[in-house]
Structures are given as C-alpha cells and as structure tokens.
Design an enzyme around this catalytic site. Structure first.
Site, PDB file in Angstrom:
ATOM      1  N   SER A  10       0.849  -1.195   0.000  1.00  0.00           N
ATOM      2  CA  SER A  10       0.000   0.000   0.000  1.00  0.00           C
ATOM      3  C   SER A  10       0.881   1.240   0.000  1.00  0.00           C
ATOM      4  CB  SER A  10      -0.892   0.018   1.237  1.00  0.00           C
ATOM      5  OG  SER A  10      -1.417   1.330   1.394  1.00  0.00           O
ATOM      6  N   HIS A  35      -1.104  -1.402  -4.358  1.00  0.00           N
ATOM      7  CA  HIS A  35      -2.365  -1.086  -3.670  1.00  0.00           C
ATOM      8  C   HIS A  35      -2.463   0.417  -3.455  1.00  0.00           C
ATOM      9  CE1 HIS A  35      -5.814  -2.247  -1.125  1.00  0.00           C
ATOM     10  NE2 HIS A  35      -5.444  -1.254  -0.330  1.00  0.00           N
ATOM     11  N   ASP A  37      -4.811   3.382  -1.963  1.00  0.00           N
ATOM     12  CA  ASP A  37      -5.908   3.670  -1.038  1.00  0.00           C
ATOM     13  C   ASP A  37      -6.486   5.040  -1.333  1.00  0.00           C
ATOM     14  OD1 ASP A  37      -6.059   1.381   0.785  1.00  0.00           O
ATOM     15  OD2 ASP A  37      -3.990   1.906   1.278  1.00  0.00           O
ATOM     16  N   MET A  39      -9.211   7.752  -0.395  1.00  0.00           N
ATOM     17  CA  MET A  39     -10.054   8.149   0.744  1.00  0.00           C
ATOM     18  C   MET A  39     -10.608   9.550   0.499  1.00  0.00           C
ATOM     19  SD  MET A  39      -7.706   6.832   3.886  1.00  0.00           S
ATOM     20  CE  MET A  39      -6.843   5.263   3.843  1.00  0.00           C
ATOM     21  N   HIS A  68      -8.305   0.643  -4.076  1.00  0.00           N
ATOM     22  CA  HIS A  68      -9.250   0.439  -2.974  1.00  0.00           C
ATOM     23  C   HIS A  68      -9.987   1.752  -2.728  1.00  0.00           C
ATOM     24  CE1 HIS A  68      -9.534  -0.492   1.654  1.00  0.00           C
ATOM     25  NE2 HIS A  68     -10.715  -0.359   1.087  1.00  0.00           N
ATOM     26  N   MET A  70     -12.298   4.040  -0.863  1.00  0.00           N
ATOM     27  CA  MET A  70     -13.002   4.318   0.405  1.00  0.00           C
ATOM     28  C   MET A  70     -13.700   5.657   0.225  1.00  0.00           C
ATOM     29  SD  MET A  70      -9.943   2.938   2.857  1.00  0.00           S
ATOM     30  CE  MET A  70      -8.777   2.980   1.493  1.00  0.00           C
ATOM     31  N   MET A 139     -10.981  -6.359   5.311  1.00  0.00           N
ATOM     32  CA  MET A 139     -10.277  -5.369   6.127  1.00  0.00           C
ATOM     33  C   MET A 139     -10.019  -5.967   7.506  1.00  0.00           C
ATOM     34  SD  MET A 139      -9.830  -2.747   4.221  1.00  0.00           S
ATOM     35  CE  MET A 139      -9.073  -1.744   5.495  1.00  0.00           C
ATOM     36  N   ASP A 177      -6.249  -6.790   4.212  1.00  0.00           N
ATOM     37  CA  ASP A 177      -5.690  -5.436   4.249  1.00  0.00           C
ATOM     38  C   ASP A 177      -5.787  -4.860   5.661  1.00  0.00           C
ATOM     39  OD1 ASP A 177      -4.968  -2.801   3.721  1.00  0.00           O
ATOM     40  OD2 ASP A 177      -6.698  -2.349   2.452  1.00  0.00           O
TER      41      ASP A 177
END
Ligand code: DX5
Ligand code: ZN
Length: 227
Positions: A10, A35, A37, A39, A68, A70, A139, A177
């Site tokens: 990540s 990966h 992330d 957000m 990913h 979010m 998660m 993760d």
C-alpha cells in the site's frame, strides 16, 4: 489455488513527495500489485489520492493497480479511476448507493471488481453478488489509516470466505488489508488468503523493500507439512 501469495504494497505508507520512485522501487522489489488507497474525508476520516495521481503513476510500472475506493458514493468516480489506470477496483458495500450496479459498472469499464468487507461487515454480503466478483478484500483494521493493529477476529471470516469462494468455483482473489506483518501474514495465509496488502510492513519494515515483501509471503502449508 496457486501457492503463490500475491503481495500488494500500500503506497499509503510511501513517501508522497516521491511516489513515482516508490512505485518503481516496490516493483523492482517483487511486488505483485500496487495497492492504492483512495479516501474521501467522508466515508473515512482521511483524504488521499484521486484519479490524477493514479494516472501519473501508471507509467512507472506494469504491475496491476489494485485500487481500494473508500469513497461514498463510489459510482460517480469509478469510471475516472478505470480511465486513469485502475486494473482492479474494490468498493465497500455500504458506500452505496447500489452495490450490484457499481460492480456492473466496474466490469463494464474493463476492470476487475472487488468487494471490501470492513471488520464489522459479515461474510454473507458477498453471496448475492459473488458472480460479479474478481476479488474479495477483507479489512483487518477499520479503514482510514495505515499503521493500525491487526484485528484477529477477521481470521474466521477469511476462512468462511475461502469456503464460499471454493464452493463458487470462481477464480476470486481473497485479499487481506490492515496490520499485515510477517506474523499476521502467516495467519492470513493459513486462513485461506491468496493476497496481502501491507503498507507499514513494506515501507517502514526492518529490511529492504525486497526483504520486507519476501517476509510476508510466508511458508505454504504444504511445504510446512512436508518438513
Ligand atoms: C487502511 C488501508 C490500508 C492501509 C494498510 O484503510 O486500506 O491499505 O494502507 O496499512 P498497514 O499495512 O500499515 O496497516
Ligand atoms: Zn487498502
């Protein structure tokens, strides 16, 4: 299932001032996926990366981008992330508004579709949509931040999901993760995980990136049984 455990570092724990070099470094160190992330400061209390950064990083590696999301709602931005270079797009079922439609739009955009289960989300949310999935992401921390401790109660859920995947006959990656380190990675592998995300353990671990990635792959249970 192949014994090869996929490692997806990540970049949340990478040097944000030098992300291109960090992506090249983990590629060279043996990462199987990257990966990313995403957000939005709304679905989770943190704000990170948008499609422009994903697009800027794409030329730095040929490894698949494991994105990913979010963000809530996810639908309005799914196309932009695929356009930017996302190979796998994973969404949270409670990010909404319409899970099945979101998964369909990921598939229609030409990316692989993943469903993310928070620690409080039961395994059975995958049942109605399992035919649309290429990845299930468990998660093992609450989403929003790197560097949190692994929540061991998720191991049972990983086992349950492994059984569901085997029953489905589909080739679905089971990824974990959050709080993954050389100790918890082995627990995840034993529970049936086929891919592991790690931020702190790769970028802030004790060794080089290559050593840190290698330490997460664990020892396949067959080899352990034979030794
Ligand atoms: C948390 C993110 C994770 C995070 C993992 O919301 O989804 O991918 O970067 O970080 P570590 O490996 O440090 O727990
Ligand atoms: Zn993540």
């Amino acid at each position: 299932m192949s014994d090869k455990i996929l490692i997806s570092p990540s970049i949340l724990s990478a040097d944000f001032a030098d992300l291109g070099a960090e992506v090249r470094a983990i590629d060279a160190a043996g990462a199987d996926m990257i990966h990313i992330d995403v957000m939005d400061g709304h679905y989770v209390p943190n704000l990170t990366i948008g499609p422009m950064v994903v697009k800027a990083l794409k030329p730095h590696t040929e490894k698949p981008f494991d994105v990913h999301l979010m963000i809530a709602p996810a639908d309005p931005l799914i196309g932009a992330f695929i356009e930017a270079g996302a190979d796998i797009v994973s969404i949270h079922p409670d990010a909404g508004p319409h899970l099945h439609r979101s998964l369909q739009s990921i598939n229609a955009g030409g990316a692989k579709a993943g469903l993310v289960l928070n620690p409080g989300t039961p395994a059975n949310v995958v049942e109605p949509v399992i035919d649309a999935l290429d990845m299930i992401l468990v998660m093992s921390v609450n989403p929003g931040f790197g560097g949190q401790s692994f929540i061991s109660s998720q191991l049972k859920k990983i086992e349950t999901l492994r059984q569901m995947i085997e029953r489905s006959g589909r080739d679905i990656i089971l990824e974990v993760d959050g709080g993954v380190n050389p100790i918890t990675s082995q627990q995840c592998i034993d529970a049936g995980a086929s891919a592991l995300v790690a931020g702190s353990a790769v970028f802030k671990g004790a060794g080089s990136y290559a050593e840190n990635i290698a330490a997460l792959r664990g020892v396949p249970s067959k080899s352990r049984a034979a030794s």
